[in-house]
Design a protein around this motif. Structure first.
Motif, PDB file in Angstrom:
ATOM      1  N   ARG A   1       0.841  -1.205   0.000  1.00 30.67           N
ATOM      2  CA  ARG A   1       0.000   0.000   0.000  1.00 30.67           C
ATOM      3  C   ARG A   1       0.871   1.248   0.000  1.00 30.67           C
ATOM      4  O   ARG A   1       1.927   1.274   0.613  1.00 30.67           O
ATOM      5  CB  ARG A   1      -0.910   0.011   1.215  1.00 30.67           C
ATOM      6  N   MET A   2       0.392   2.251  -0.689  1.00 34.49           N
ATOM      7  CA  MET A   2       1.102   3.513  -0.741  1.00 34.49           C
ATOM      8  C   MET A   2       0.990   4.222   0.612  1.00 34.49           C
ATOM      9  O   MET A   2      -0.072   4.306   1.196  1.00 34.49           O
ATOM     10  CB  MET A   2       0.490   4.395  -1.840  1.00 34.49           C
ATOM     11  N   LYS A   3       2.100   4.723   1.114  1.00 31.88           N
ATOM     12  CA  LYS A   3       2.130   5.508   2.339  1.00 31.88           C
ATOM     13  C   LYS A   3       1.859   6.968   1.975  1.00 31.88           C
ATOM     14  O   LYS A   3       1.989   7.372   0.821  1.00 31.88           O
ATOM     15  CB  LYS A   3       3.487   5.399   3.028  1.00 31.88           C
ATOM     16  N   THR A   4       1.491   7.766   2.973  1.00 32.46           N
ATOM     17  CA  THR A   4       1.242   9.180   2.749  1.00 32.46           C
ATOM     18  C   THR A   4       2.130   9.995   3.677  1.00 32.46           C
ATOM     19  O   THR A   4       2.160   9.753   4.880  1.00 32.46           O
ATOM     20  CB  THR A   4      -0.232   9.535   3.005  1.00 32.46           C
TER      21      THR A   4
ATOM     22  N   LEU B   1      -6.248   7.420   0.719  1.00 36.02           N
ATOM     23  CA  LEU B   1      -4.892   7.308   1.272  1.00 36.02           C
ATOM     24  C   LEU B   1      -4.914   7.698   2.748  1.00 36.02           C
ATOM     25  O   LEU B   1      -5.892   8.255   3.236  1.00 36.02           O
ATOM     26  CB  LEU B   1      -3.936   8.229   0.516  1.00 36.02           C
ATOM     27  N   ALA B   2      -3.815   7.433   3.455  1.00 32.99           N
ATOM     28  CA  ALA B   2      -3.662   7.814   4.866  1.00 32.99           C
ATOM     29  C   ALA B   2      -4.790   7.241   5.717  1.00 32.99           C
ATOM     30  O   ALA B   2      -5.332   7.910   6.578  1.00 32.99           O
ATOM     31  CB  ALA B   2      -3.589   9.337   5.004  1.00 32.99           C
TER      32      ALA B   2
ATOM     33  N   THR C   1       0.581   6.709   7.590  1.00 33.41           N
ATOM     34  CA  THR C   1       0.491   8.165   7.544  1.00 33.41           C
ATOM     35  C   THR C   1       1.649   8.769   8.332  1.00 33.41           C
ATOM     36  O   THR C   1       1.764   8.552   9.538  1.00 33.41           O
ATOM     37  CB  THR C   1      -0.849   8.648   8.141  1.00 33.41           C
ATOM     38  N   TYR C   2       2.513   9.524   7.642  1.00 32.52           N
ATOM     39  CA  TYR C   2       3.706  10.104   8.254  1.00 32.52           C
ATOM     40  C   TYR C   2       3.629  11.628   8.157  1.00 32.52           C
ATOM     41  O   TYR C   2       2.955  12.182   7.286  1.00 32.52           O
ATOM     42  CB  TYR C   2       4.972   9.640   7.535  1.00 32.52           C
ATOM     43  N   ILE C   3       4.373  12.293   9.043  1.00 31.63           N
ATOM     44  CA  ILE C   3       4.474  13.753   8.982  1.00 31.63           C
ATOM     45  C   ILE C   3       5.931  14.143   9.187  1.00 31.63           C
ATOM     46  O   ILE C   3       6.640  13.551   9.999  1.00 31.63           O
ATOM     47  CB  ILE C   3       3.535  14.430  10.020  1.00 31.63           C
TER      48      ILE C   3
END
Length: 166
Positions: free
Chosen positions: A41-44, A109-110, A116-118
């Motif tokens: 899965r794509m990360k955000t 997403l996320a 989910t990253y910041i």
């Protein structure tokens, strides 16, 4: 990869806001990197700029494709990415709740903290740390690059303690 500029009405900021987004969308089965991404899965990544910075001014073009990240780059308008009751600005709630909810509903997403990253630079580093700690149910990982010093008032002793220098 797709470069998007998105305008939407923010209830937290009480006006139309704009953010940039990069999504890795070009797929080729012969690329070595595609073999690594297959089935994942794509990360955000929510990427916060520094003071006087702009949303898109420090992202290498290949970052999104290389790590299979959708990169969301909002504009903090030098508001330090925190809620300001005196000014009515709610950048903390905007980044911690409203924008991730919009990304979930619009792009799928996320969907959870694990994907989910910041991350932020300077003022954005401060905002990334502050937001990740305030919204642990939204962000699973945080990175702060050259974040600003944080002053914390100790309510028991009435003194100011300074964080580590940036």
């Amino acid at each position: 990869m797709a470069h998007l500029t998105i305008d939407f009405f923010s209830n937290c900021l009480r006006r139309t806001v704009q953010f940039q987004m990069i999504i890795p969308g070009d797929f080729c089965n012969t690329w070595q990197i595609e073999q690594k991404r297959k089935g994942k899965r794509m990360k955000t990544l929510f990427l916060l700029h520094g003071y006087t910075g702009a949303a898109e001014n420090w992202v290498p073009d290949n970052l999104s494709t290389l790590y299979n990240f959708a990169i969301v780059m909002p504009s903090g308008e030098n508001g330090f990415w925190v809620d300001g009751p005196a000014t009515g600005h709610q950048y903390g709630a905007f980044i911690g709740e409203e924008l991730p909810d919009y990304i979930r509903k619009t792009f799928g997403l996320a969907m959870n903290p694990e994907e989910t990253y910041i991350m932020g630079l300077s003022m954005g580093g401060f905002g990334a740390l502050h937001t990740a700690l305030q919204y642990p149910e939204t962000f699973g990982k945080v990175a702060a690059l050259r974040q600003r010093q944080m002053c914390i008032r100790d309510s028991l002793y009435g003194v100011w303690n300074r964080g580590l220098p940036a």
